[in-house]
Design a protein around this motif. Structure first.
Motif, mmCIF file in Angstrom:
data_model
loop_
_atom_site.group_PDB
_atom_site.id
_atom_site.type_symbol
_atom_site.label_atom_id
_atom_site.label_comp_id
_atom_site.label_asym_id
_atom_site.label_seq_id
_atom_site.Cartn_x
_atom_site.Cartn_y
_atom_site.Cartn_z
ATOM 1 N N SER A 78 1.036 -1.038 0.280
ATOM 2 C CA SER A 78 0.146 -0.119 0.358
ATOM 3 C C SER A 78 1.243 1.123 0.023
ATOM 4 N N ASP A 79 2.494 0.920 -0.076
ATOM 5 C CA ASP A 79 3.484 2.133 -0.230
ATOM 6 C C ASP A 79 2.597 3.294 0.654
ATOM 7 N N ALA A 80 2.579 2.960 1.997
ATOM 8 C CA ALA A 80 1.833 4.058 2.836
ATOM 9 C C ALA A 80 2.549 5.148 2.916
ATOM 10 N N ARG A 81 2.262 6.605 3.657
ATOM 11 C CA ARG A 81 2.687 7.918 4.043
ATOM 12 C C ARG A 81 3.719 7.372 5.957
ATOM 13 N N GLN A 82 5.038 8.395 5.477
ATOM 14 C CA GLN A 82 5.552 7.809 6.817
ATOM 15 C C GLN A 82 4.423 8.125 8.108
ATOM 16 N N ALA A 83 3.691 9.160 7.398
ATOM 17 C CA ALA A 83 2.597 9.458 8.671
ATOM 18 C C ALA A 83 1.850 8.774 9.085
ATOM 19 N N LEU A 84 1.508 7.674 8.052
ATOM 20 C CA LEU A 84 0.866 6.822 8.877
ATOM 21 C C LEU A 84 1.264 5.273 9.296
ATOM 22 N N ARG A 85 2.724 4.951 8.525
ATOM 23 C CA ARG A 85 4.031 4.072 9.535
ATOM 24 C C ARG A 85 3.639 4.863 10.840
ATOM 25 N N ILE A 86 4.015 5.709 11.289
ATOM 26 C CA ILE A 86 4.563 6.134 12.858
ATOM 27 C C ILE A 86 3.424 5.714 13.542
ATOM 28 N N ARG A 87 1.742 5.654 12.995
ATOM 29 C CA ARG A 87 0.968 5.580 13.967
ATOM 30 C C ARG A 87 1.215 4.628 14.276
ATOM 31 N N ILE A 88 0.936 3.469 13.399
ATOM 32 C CA ILE A 88 1.575 1.868 12.662
ATOM 33 C C ILE A 88 1.733 1.609 14.368
ATOM 34 N N ILE A 89 3.502 1.935 14.032
ATOM 35 C CA ILE A 89 4.965 1.331 14.725
ATOM 36 C C ILE A 89 4.473 1.920 16.313
ATOM 37 N N GLU A 90 4.365 2.943 16.221
ATOM 38 C CA GLU A 90 3.670 3.886 17.927
ATOM 39 C C GLU A 90 2.795 2.658 18.034
ATOM 40 N N GLU A 91 1.900 2.622 17.533
ATOM 41 C CA GLU A 91 0.434 1.785 18.317
ATOM 42 C C GLU A 91 0.979 0.057 18.712
ATOM 43 N N LEU A 92 2.837 -0.421 16.938
ATOM 44 C CA LEU A 92 2.454 -1.384 18.036
ATOM 45 C C LEU A 92 3.290 -2.059 18.951
ATOM 46 N N GLY A 93 4.295 -0.309 19.140
ATOM 47 C CA GLY A 93 5.330 -0.683 20.560
ATOM 48 C C GLY A 93 4.682 0.136 21.341
ATOM 49 N N ARG A 94 3.340 0.335 21.507
ATOM 50 C CA ARG A 94 3.175 0.566 23.096
ATOM 51 C C ARG A 94 2.393 -0.440 23.897
ATOM 52 N N VAL A 95 2.498 -2.181 22.488
ATOM 53 C CA VAL A 95 2.016 -3.346 23.650
ATOM 54 C C VAL A 95 3.610 -4.658 23.499
ATOM 55 N N CYS A 96 4.383 -4.600 22.631
ATOM 56 C CA CYS A 96 5.068 -5.613 21.624
ATOM 57 C C CYS A 96 6.363 -5.112 20.925
ATOM 58 N N SER A 97 7.072 -4.883 21.781
ATOM 59 C CA SER A 97 7.823 -4.159 20.684
ATOM 60 C C SER A 97 8.973 -5.451 19.685
ATOM 61 N N THR A 98 8.698 -7.064 19.282
ATOM 62 C CA THR A 98 8.690 -7.699 18.882
ATOM 63 C C THR A 98 8.204 -7.116 17.765
ATOM 64 N N SER A 99 6.517 -6.736 17.654
ATOM 65 C CA SER A 99 5.885 -6.758 15.991
ATOM 66 C C SER A 99 6.199 -5.422 15.832
ATOM 67 N N ALA A 100 6.637 -4.303 16.519
ATOM 68 C CA ALA A 100 6.977 -3.189 16.430
ATOM 69 C C ALA A 100 8.214 -3.405 15.446
ATOM 70 N N SER A 101 9.151 -4.246 15.582
ATOM 71 C CA SER A 101 10.103 -4.222 14.999
ATOM 72 C C SER A 101 10.034 -5.112 13.737
ATOM 73 N N LEU A 102 9.071 -6.266 13.367
ATOM 74 C CA LEU A 102 8.944 -7.281 12.970
ATOM 75 C C LEU A 102 8.708 -5.477 11.669
ATOM 76 N N ILE A 103 8.175 -4.649 11.583
ATOM 77 C CA ILE A 103 7.304 -4.112 10.885
ATOM 78 C C ILE A 103 8.751 -2.513 10.674
#
Ligand SMILES: Cc1cc2nc3c(=O)[nH]c(=O)nc-3n(C[C@H](O)[C@H](O)[C@H](O)COP(=O)(O)OP(=O)(O)OC[C@H]3O[C@@H](n4cnc5c(N)ncnc54)[C@H](O)[C@@H]3O)c2cc1C
Length: 412
Positions: A78-103
């Protein structure tokens, strides 16, 4: 009696940054939030207990189109904007660093293929990298070249059909599971000529070490690589000769923005946990959170997190616009977010007392995971150097402060 609070609904940290997303982007974040509530968050401790690659989480994130945010639309992403990707990674980082680092790790390992592979190679690999069928790893760091990565010693010797790679790589995330390695080295006869190539896991002469144990970031194991006379066809070169370093920098730029988002997500999670404890725990006859000293600690945390989120959002906008100064802003955002996260997690653990120190309590995991964000994709000190060097360079050209007299300040 302790009141049980809801897991869904209004957040302690506001949703103001979601306002800059369009409806589809917001829907993706909402879907991810549900996943974090229902499975990723509750399972995070279990995923982190074993240092084996978190395939189930990776496949889940691939199925949900989260992995695909790093890939072009033509290949299923989906070639997402960084504006979206930082929201995605922040959501994952809030609960699970493993998931965030997979992204963030997908971005790091696949970006040079997206940016530098031939069309044929892209058609062959990107759809499967995007769906999670295939995996790549990014092999830049060496035993003798980490922060000072221009000192790398891996060589590529030209042959009639391509290159022969010799050298060693260290700390390579996904080395145990990757099908392909993005390898950056220098031309054997021309050391200033950096070249990036894609090496198959099955290539004769490539050895992958056993997993190397580490402090945290479990679920994304690392290992070392040794290349002894590994033949690579010319068709597997990424970009032109001489572009190897800039392709690596391009991947690192995105990954640095990702590290900042992950660190802020974790800091947000730590404050949520510490605040919940401060409400639940009685101390000296009143809730812990009623003590002024505790409120001041929490106030410092939340204020600095929101300021860092604003810097990161600005950096993401700069990336999406293609601003020339984005690399310096990415260094500032990463430096600020990752150092802050370490401080916030430390303070949150302090606020939760002995419970914070227990393996059963999430902050112990947050504490261990926080450290790597200050080291990976450029240590904090290296980013300070980048930022300071850029400032001094710009100061020579910049408008002079009007309070100053003409002439050299040395003449004051
Ligand atoms: C878990 C993990 C996963 C990783 N994954 C990957 C990967 O997938 N691919 C990859 O290529 N690499 C990877 N790395 C490597 C990572 O990017 C490096 O560890 C990092 O760049 C730092 O390099 P170094 O460890 O060699 O530290 P060194 O270069 O030895 O630096 C040590 C410390 O010295 C200080 N320092 C260094 N230079 C300066 C300076 N100029 N001024 C002031 N202080 C300075 C910093 O505090 C730094 O932390 C990973 C590392 C880890 C631990």
């Amino acid at each position: 009696m302790t009141e049980t609070r809801s897991h869904a609904g209004a957040r302690l940290f506001g949703d103001h940054f979601l306002l800059s997303l369009d409806a589809d982007e917001r829907a993706l974040v909402e879907r991810l939030r549900a996943l974090c509530r229902e499975s990723i968050g509750p399972q995070a401790a279990e995923v982190a207990r074993a240092d084996v690659f978190a395939w189930d989480t990776f496949r889940l994130l691939a199925r949900e189109g989260i992995v695909g945010t790093a890939f072009p639309k033509a290949f299923g992403g989906s070639d997402a904007r960084q504006a979206l990707r930082i929201r995605i990674i922040e959501e994952l980082g809030r609960v699970c660093s493993t998931s965030a680092s997979l992204i963030t790790g997908t971005d790091l390992s696949s970006r040079a293929i997206v940016a530098g592979a031939s069309e044929t190679l892209q058609r062959e690999l990107l759809p499967d990298l995007c769906s999670g069928e295939l995996q790549a790893a990014f092999a830049l760091t060496e035993p003798g070249a980490g922060s000072d990565v221009r000192g790398l010693q891996t060589t590529l010797r030209r042959t009639d059909t391509g290159y022969v790679v010799d050298g060693r790589k260290k700390f390579i995330t996904r080395a145990g599971t990757a099908d392909w390695f993005v390898v950056v080295g220098r031309a054997h006869d021309e050391p200033s000529n950096f070249i990036a190539v894609l090496v198959s896991r099955d290539a004769p002469g490539l050895q992958v070490s056993p997993t190397v144990g580490k402090l945290g970031w479990f679920g994304v194991p690392i290992a070392s690589l040794r290349f002894e006379g590994v033949a690579v066809p010319a068709s597997h070169r990424l970009g032109a000769e001489g572009e190897g370093f800039s392709l690596a920098q391009d991947a690192l730029l995105r990954a640095r923005i990702g590290h900042a988002a992950m660190a802020l997500g974790r800091a947000i999670g730590a404050v949520e946990i510490a605040t919940t404890y401060a409400c639940d725990r009685q101390s000296f006859g009143k809730p812990l959170g009623s003590h002024q000293g505790v409120q001041w600690m929490l106030a410092d945390m939340v204020t600095r997190i929101e300021a860092s989120r604003a810097l990161l959002a600005l950096t993401a906008d700069k990336y999406d616009r293609g601003d020339a100064d984005v690399a310096t802003f990415a260094s500032m955002a990463k430096l600020q977010a990752t150092d802050l996260c370490m401080q916030v997690v430390t303070d949150a653990l302090q606020l939760t007392g002995g419970r914070g120190y227990l393996q059963d309590f999430p902050l112990e995991r947050f504490f261990r995971d926080a450290k790597l964000n200050q080291i990976g994709e450029g240590a904090s000190e290296v980013h300070k150097t980048v930022i300071g060097r850029d400032l001094v360079r710009r100061a020579r050209e910049a408008e002079r402060n009007p309070c100053l007299r003409d002439g050299s300040l040395v003449d004051y």
